[in-house]
Design a protein around this motif. Sequence first.
Motif, PDB file in Angstrom:
ATOM      1  N   ASP A   1      -7.142   7.207  -1.796  1.00 26.69           N
ATOM      2  CA  ASP A   1      -6.353   6.091  -1.273  1.00 26.69           C
ATOM      3  C   ASP A   1      -7.320   4.961  -0.913  1.00 26.69           C
ATOM      4  O   ASP A   1      -7.957   4.968   0.146  1.00 26.69           O
TER       5      ASP A   1
ATOM      6  N   GLY B   1       0.811  -1.211   0.000  1.00 29.03           N
ATOM      7  CA  GLY B   1       0.000   0.000   0.000  1.00 29.03           C
ATOM      8  C   GLY B   1       0.843   1.259   0.000  1.00 29.03           C
ATOM      9  O   GLY B   1       0.579   2.207  -0.740  1.00 29.03           O
ATOM     10  N   THR B   2       1.874   1.267   0.822  1.00 25.38           N
ATOM     11  CA  THR B   2       2.671   2.494   0.927  1.00 25.38           C
ATOM     12  C   THR B   2       3.382   2.801  -0.390  1.00 25.38           C
ATOM     13  O   THR B   2       3.507   3.958  -0.785  1.00 25.38           O
TER      14      THR B   2
ATOM     15  N   LYS C   1      -3.808  -4.211  -0.355  1.00 21.36           N
ATOM     16  CA  LYS C   1      -4.449  -5.167   0.557  1.00 21.36           C
ATOM     17  C   LYS C   1      -5.182  -6.331  -0.127  1.00 21.36           C
ATOM     18  O   LYS C   1      -4.595  -7.358  -0.396  1.00 21.36           O
TER      19      LYS C   1
ATOM     20  N   TYR D   1      -4.369   7.676   7.270  1.00 25.42           N
ATOM     21  CA  TYR D   1      -3.243   6.720   7.294  1.00 25.42           C
ATOM     22  C   TYR D   1      -2.927   6.319   5.857  1.00 25.42           C
ATOM     23  O   TYR D   1      -3.802   5.836   5.126  1.00 25.42           O
TER      24      TYR D   1
ATOM     25  N   GLN E   1      -7.280   0.347   1.579  1.00 16.80           N
ATOM     26  CA  GLN E   1      -8.083  -0.474   2.491  1.00 16.80           C
ATOM     27  C   GLN E   1      -9.562  -0.502   2.115  1.00 16.80           C
ATOM     28  O   GLN E   1     -10.233  -1.518   2.282  1.00 16.80           O
TER      29      GLN E   1
END
Length: 424
Positions: free
Chosen positions: A233, A122-123, A262, A149, A236
């Motif tokens: 984003d 994800g990052t 994810k 986040y 998630q």
Amino acid sequence: MKTHEAQDQASLFDVVYAAYKEFINPPLARFMKIAGSGVEVRARGCHVYDHTGKAFLDFCGGYGVFTLGYMHPAVVEAVRGQLDSMALSSRVMFNAQTAALAKALADLAPGDLKISFFSNSGTEAVEAALKLARLSTKRKHLVSTFNGYHGKTMGSLTATGRDIFREKFEPLVPEFEHVPYGDLESLERALPGAAAFIVEPVQCEGGVVVPPDGYLRGVRELCTKHGALFIADEVQTGLGRTGYLWGVDYDGVVPDVMTAAKGLSGGVVPIGATISKTDVWMRAFGDAPLLHTSTFGGNPLACTAGLAALDVLVREHLVEKSKTQGAYLLEQAQTLARRYPEVIVEVRGRGLVAGVELRSEGYGGVIIPECVKHGLLVAYTLNQQRVIRLEPPLVVTRAEIDQAIEILDGSFAKARAKLGALSA
Ligand SMILES: Cc1ncc(COP(=O)(O)O)c(C=O)c1O
């Protein structure tokens, strides 16, 4: 006297725990032991089995990874098949699996989002989006939200809105600004001259914060007005977690760039993707295609898993299931909030991501180990330790939700009996 089997189990735990303490993360190892964590040995569907053979119903879901549950047979079979031909890419030849996943994502993504850059987490997906935004707009300023986040590498960390994760690493990436989540007026003040606004459709790690209806529509309008890119984003929230295929679908908007990770490869092989509109991508990389790359990104194994996972998501109607089971989970969890007002502030969520906000962090210290003891895995959200996430696989059944609620019920009762009314 212990049987041989029990001795073997105990020694496996001792060996693994000792290795974590010595070679991985000593304080975290101790914390996990206190929380009652065993050694995970295998997993299927919504269950993980530990070194003693005990089954745990997983309502943490790898922080949202296991949308299809663990080891979905269709994904596992596809990955096994791909392993017989090639696992990683030569990087100099075309790859059919990478091409097919990019096309499948373009078909499923909202509006005209079309070009995928593949990575492994994800990052990394967020890093790619931030770099893309600066290059595409030729602007520097980036805007994100407090309590958001986005990951822990330098760029993503700068976007992340929790000081405790950020402060010790300063100076972070310059030209970043945070605005309150759900607040369009503050956003409008921050956007003039900005390259992009990055935002989650629901702040999952922020304690499952659901924005006001129409917020994302407002974000879309403001970004368009100020020539800033709207980066959603969806690491998630994407792929059914919120009861919609993408979190932005709730407001029916199309961002300029979207991240996914994810659940994207069905919980079998890690993958990340940054999906953008063609013109946005071309302005950034049209004359410099190797400015942002990843050796492992888009490898055939991960893309095969991704293709199989997208197929299962559609074929098994998991987005719809997320909506109906999520509504049931929320309703049941809200009955607990009414039963334990001394312990619970509120329960909120969308689809199959729900947050139980506790009156004090101290309650979690009883509730989480108590759940583990009774065979239920739950965890705090990363930015808000007062919130326990309930984030089971989208294949969860009503009976499994009932079982989880029963265990939570007992754990809240225990926390209330043990700690009484704590102040925040
Ligand atoms: C919205 C969002 N973005 C980015 C990330 C970072 O993903 P990863 O841990 O795979 O780097 C997360 C992880 O929880 C997330 O929830």
